[in-house]
Design an enzyme around this catalytic site. Structure first.
Site, mmCIF file in Angstrom:
data_model
loop_
_atom_site.group_PDB
_atom_site.id
_atom_site.type_symbol
_atom_site.label_atom_id
_atom_site.label_comp_id
_atom_site.label_asym_id
_atom_site.label_seq_id
_atom_site.Cartn_x
_atom_site.Cartn_y
_atom_site.Cartn_z
ATOM 1 N N LYS A 148 0.848 -1.205 0.000
ATOM 2 C CA LYS A 148 0.000 0.000 0.000
ATOM 3 C C LYS A 148 0.876 1.244 0.000
ATOM 4 O O LYS A 148 2.037 1.219 0.424
ATOM 5 C CB LYS A 148 -0.961 0.015 1.195
ATOM 6 C CG LYS A 148 -0.315 0.142 2.577
ATOM 7 C CD LYS A 148 -0.135 1.575 3.058
ATOM 8 C CE LYS A 148 0.611 1.618 4.387
ATOM 9 N NZ LYS A 148 1.394 2.839 4.586
ATOM 10 N N PRO A 168 9.712 -4.288 -1.248
ATOM 11 C CA PRO A 168 10.943 -3.961 -0.510
ATOM 12 C C PRO A 168 10.704 -3.991 1.002
ATOM 13 O O PRO A 168 9.613 -3.681 1.476
ATOM 14 C CB PRO A 168 11.282 -2.543 -0.974
ATOM 15 C CG PRO A 168 10.511 -2.313 -2.207
ATOM 16 C CD PRO A 168 9.324 -3.219 -2.175
ATOM 17 N N LEU A 208 5.695 0.538 2.999
ATOM 18 C CA LEU A 208 4.703 0.023 2.040
ATOM 19 C C LEU A 208 3.836 -1.085 2.641
ATOM 20 O O LEU A 208 3.113 -1.772 1.920
ATOM 21 C CB LEU A 208 5.419 -0.508 0.784
ATOM 22 C CG LEU A 208 6.238 0.520 -0.011
ATOM 23 C CD1 LEU A 208 7.039 -0.171 -1.115
ATOM 24 C CD2 LEU A 208 5.345 1.603 -0.604
ATOM 25 N N ALA A 209 3.921 -1.271 3.953
ATOM 26 C CA ALA A 209 3.122 -2.271 4.689
ATOM 27 C C ALA A 209 3.435 -3.701 4.269
ATOM 28 O O ALA A 209 2.561 -4.562 4.299
ATOM 29 C CB ALA A 209 1.616 -1.990 4.543
ATOM 30 N N GLY A 210 4.682 -3.974 3.920
ATOM 31 C CA GLY A 210 5.071 -5.325 3.502
ATOM 32 C C GLY A 210 4.814 -6.373 4.566
ATOM 33 O O GLY A 210 4.244 -7.428 4.289
ATOM 34 N N ASP A 220 -1.952 -1.222 10.185
ATOM 35 C CA ASP A 220 -2.133 -1.311 8.729
ATOM 36 C C ASP A 220 -2.831 -2.601 8.288
ATOM 37 O O ASP A 220 -3.258 -2.711 7.132
ATOM 38 C CB ASP A 220 -0.784 -1.237 8.009
ATOM 39 C CG ASP A 220 -0.237 0.181 7.909
ATOM 40 O OD1 ASP A 220 -1.048 1.129 7.966
ATOM 41 O OD2 ASP A 220 0.990 0.338 7.775
#
EC number: 2.7.1.148
Length: 317
Positions: A11, A99, A104-106, A141
């Protein structure tokens, strides 16, 4: 079914406003979150023992209890002991494309995929809102990562109001592999520098958070006006991260100077910077231009786009 493969999208934040302090020591936030096509693939598999096992193709990702995906499986074991006793343990394999430590909420999207996968594996029949509620106990998140699409997020980020999904706005993401920004550091530093501007009254906190619903960027999203959305991008955390991390500031400035970029901003607490485009061709051209402008092999650049879904099942066996 003994295994499921799921897509777990990253995201970005199109909007991030820090409103004030909450009684639970977190910040009251008003955000607009957007799912993007860059995604990890998660495989959740039943095993005969009562273990949780995590594997990942990325050397920086832990496979122990510090991994959010592992903790999501532990949560399901605690919440549904009878199902755990009936179906046994789970093996989780993470194929990482998002990444690491990128804003990016990985990690959150991996945990969301595990919640969805175990729900299916154990035939629990949980609703999306029940999965979101479980996820909120692990991370702010995670509820959005379950739901996906486009949404206003308030509270700590766990209270969601869906918006009409934005599809096919093209994006270039830039992130230095070796650069990490601590999210707790970013929020703590912001509090230290700017808390004099915080709203103190609890009722006013909620009212200010809800004001995002009638804000200019939401109107642009409702109108599907990509250019206007790009003009209204906003992230309060840029005020502390950009001065402290010259590489992130430089990347943002390089994006801003490229022809065809509608708008650019840091996502979340960084260090990823993204730029918005009307076409894939423009996005790919700017990817090349940024690569020429910043001759650093540590910089990763991805072309992706906005998507309308969160966790998605792609196969089951």
């Amino acid at each position: 079914m003994h295994s499921y493969s799921l897509i777990a999208p990253a995201k970005i934040n199109l909007y991030l406003e820090i409103i004030g302090n909450r009684p639970d020591a977190y910040h009251e936030l008003a955000m607009i979150l957007q799912s993007i096509g860059l995604a990890d693939q998660i495989h959740v598999h039943s095993i005969s023992t009562d273990n949780i096992r995590v594997h990942c193709n990325h050397p920086q990702v832990p496979t122990d209890k510090t991994n959010l995906a592992y903790r999501a499986a532990e949560l399901m074991v605690r919440q549904f002991p009878e199902a755990f006793a009936k179906y046994g343990g789970v093996e989780i394999t993470i194929n990482k494309q998002i990444p690491v430590a990128a804003g990016l909420a990985g990690g959150s999207t991996n945990a969301a995929a595990v919640l969805v996968g175990i729900d299916l594996l154990w035939k629990l029949g949980l609703t999306q809102s029940e999965l979101e509620e479980l996820g909120s106990t692990l991370g702010s998140d995670i509820p959005f990562c379950v739901a996906g699409g486009t949404a206003i997020a308030t509270g700590r980020g766990e209270q969601l109001s869906p918006l009409p999904s934005l599809d096919n706005i093209y994006i270039v993401l830039g992130k230095y592999r070796s650069l990490e920004v601590s999210t707790p550091w970013a929020y703590k530093t912001y509090r230290h520098q700017f808390s004099n501007s915080y709203i103190r009254d609890t009722d006013n906190l909620a009212a200010r958070a809800n004001a995002v619903h009638s804000g200019a960027i939401v109107k642009a999203i409702l109108d599907k006006d990509t250019r206007e959305i790009a003009q209204k991008l906003h992230n309060d955390l840029e005020r502390v991260v950009l001065p402290a991390y010259p590489q992130v500031l430089q990347l943002r400035e390089v994006f801003a100077n490229q022809e065809g970029v509608l708008g650019t901003m840091m996502s979340g607490s960084g260090p990823t910077v993204f730029a918005l485009f009307e076409s894939q061709e423009q996005a790919k051209e700017v990817q090349l231009q940024v690569r020429k402008a910043i001759l650093d092999e540590d910089l990763e650049l991805f072309v992706t786009r906005t998507i309308t879904h969160g966790i998605k099942v792609v196969s089951s066996v």
